[in-house]
Design an enzyme around this catalytic site. Structure first.
Site, PDB file in Angstrom:
ATOM      1  N   CYS A   1       0.840  -1.209   0.000  1.00 37.58           N
ATOM      2  CA  CYS A   1       0.000   0.000   0.000  1.00 37.58           C
ATOM      3  C   CYS A   1       0.868   1.250   0.000  1.00 37.58           C
ATOM      4  O   CYS A   1       1.913   1.299   0.651  1.00 37.58           O
ATOM      5  CB  CYS A   1      -0.895   0.026   1.232  1.00 37.58           C
ATOM      6  SG  CYS A   1      -2.342  -0.996   1.080  1.00 37.58           S
TER       7      CYS A   1
ATOM      8  N   MET B   1      -8.347   0.245   0.899  1.00 37.60           N
ATOM      9  CA  MET B   1      -7.632  -0.527   1.924  1.00 37.60           C
ATOM     10  C   MET B   1      -7.671   0.171   3.273  1.00 37.60           C
ATOM     11  O   MET B   1      -7.765  -0.473   4.322  1.00 37.60           O
ATOM     12  CB  MET B   1      -6.187  -0.792   1.493  1.00 37.60           C
ATOM     13  CG  MET B   1      -6.066  -1.714   0.286  1.00 37.60           C
ATOM     14  SD  MET B   1      -6.936  -3.287   0.492  1.00 37.60           S
ATOM     15  CE  MET B   1      -6.077  -3.980   1.884  1.00 37.60           C
ATOM     16  N   GLU B   2      -7.619   1.493   3.257  1.00 45.55           N
ATOM     17  CA  GLU B   2      -7.680   2.254   4.507  1.00 45.55           C
ATOM     18  C   GLU B   2      -9.048   2.102   5.169  1.00 45.55           C
ATOM     19  O   GLU B   2      -9.136   1.930   6.388  1.00 45.55           O
ATOM     20  CB  GLU B   2      -7.353   3.727   4.234  1.00 45.55           C
ATOM     21  CG  GLU B   2      -5.888   3.995   3.948  1.00 45.55           C
ATOM     22  CD  GLU B   2      -5.383   3.532   2.573  1.00 45.55           C
ATOM     23  OE1 GLU B   2      -4.170   3.509   2.357  1.00 45.55           O
ATOM     24  OE2 GLU B   2      -6.220   3.195   1.702  1.00 45.55           O
TER      25      GLU B   2
ATOM     26  N   ASP C   1     -11.082  -7.103  21.764  1.00 47.94           N
ATOM     27  CA  ASP C   1     -10.072  -7.019  22.828  1.00 47.94           C
ATOM     28  C   ASP C   1     -10.687  -6.493  24.125  1.00 47.94           C
ATOM     29  O   ASP C   1     -10.414  -7.021  25.203  1.00 47.94           O
ATOM     30  CB  ASP C   1      -8.921  -6.121  22.391  1.00 47.94           C
ATOM     31  CG  ASP C   1      -7.845  -6.016  23.451  1.00 47.94           C
ATOM     32  OD1 ASP C   1      -7.377  -7.073  23.937  1.00 47.94           O
ATOM     33  OD2 ASP C   1      -7.469  -4.878  23.806  1.00 47.94           O
TER      34      ASP C   1
END
Length: 161
Positions: free
Chosen positions: A76, A112-113, A127
């Site tokens: 990227c 992609m971002e 998490d």
């Protein structure tokens, strides 16, 4: 369907040369979900998770993830992002949907971002909630739409898969 652009004539991985491309306004939006137990879902929804504001932390993490995409995805380009927005919706079936909108003006797109922002936001929810529910499932991660560049506008049919 187009050709793969990240390989040279010898089949070796390359970073695409965008030096001759025009700068245009680029935008992309992606989404994904995390499904969890009803108890965990209600804790997130009510703000009762012991670790704090789950979605607030996930929002910041998603923004940071989108900004660091070129550090995570080897080929990227480094982009100067002008906007990263992460939003969440509570859905039926104990799902939380994350959406990420990314904008820039440049020579290459921001798909992609947007996808990275969604993934990092969802992983952060996992998490922060794993003490309450280790069986959470991430899924339905996909590009919703993109605009700009030579290929112009694209929109997922029926909102996705």
């Amino acid at each position: 369907m187009g050709e793969f652009t990240h390989f040279n004539s010898q089949g070796e991985a390359i970073m695409v040369d965008v030096s001759d491309k025009k700068e245009t306004k680029r935008e992309a939006e992606a989404s994904g979900t995390i499904r969890m137990s009803e108890e965990c879902f209600e804790l997130v929804k009510s703000g009762g998770m012991k670790k704090g504001d789950v979605l607030g932390v996930a929002r910041i993490a998603g923004i940071m993830g989108a900004k660091r995409t070129s550090d995570l995805i080897p080929l990227c380009h480094i982009l100067n992002l002008s906007k990263v927005e992460i939003s969440f919706s509570f859905l039926e079936g104990n799902k939380i949907e994350a959406r990420c909108i990314v904008k820039t003006e440049g020579k290459t797109g921001v798909e992609m971002e947007a996808l990275t922002g969604v993934n990092i936001a969802l992983l952060t929810i996992y998490d922060m909630c794993k003490a309450a529910d280790k069986g959470m499932e991430l899924g339905e991660i996909h590009l919703l739409c993109k605009s700009g560049g030579k290929s112009g506008e694209w929109k997922a049919e029926n909102g996705g898969l």
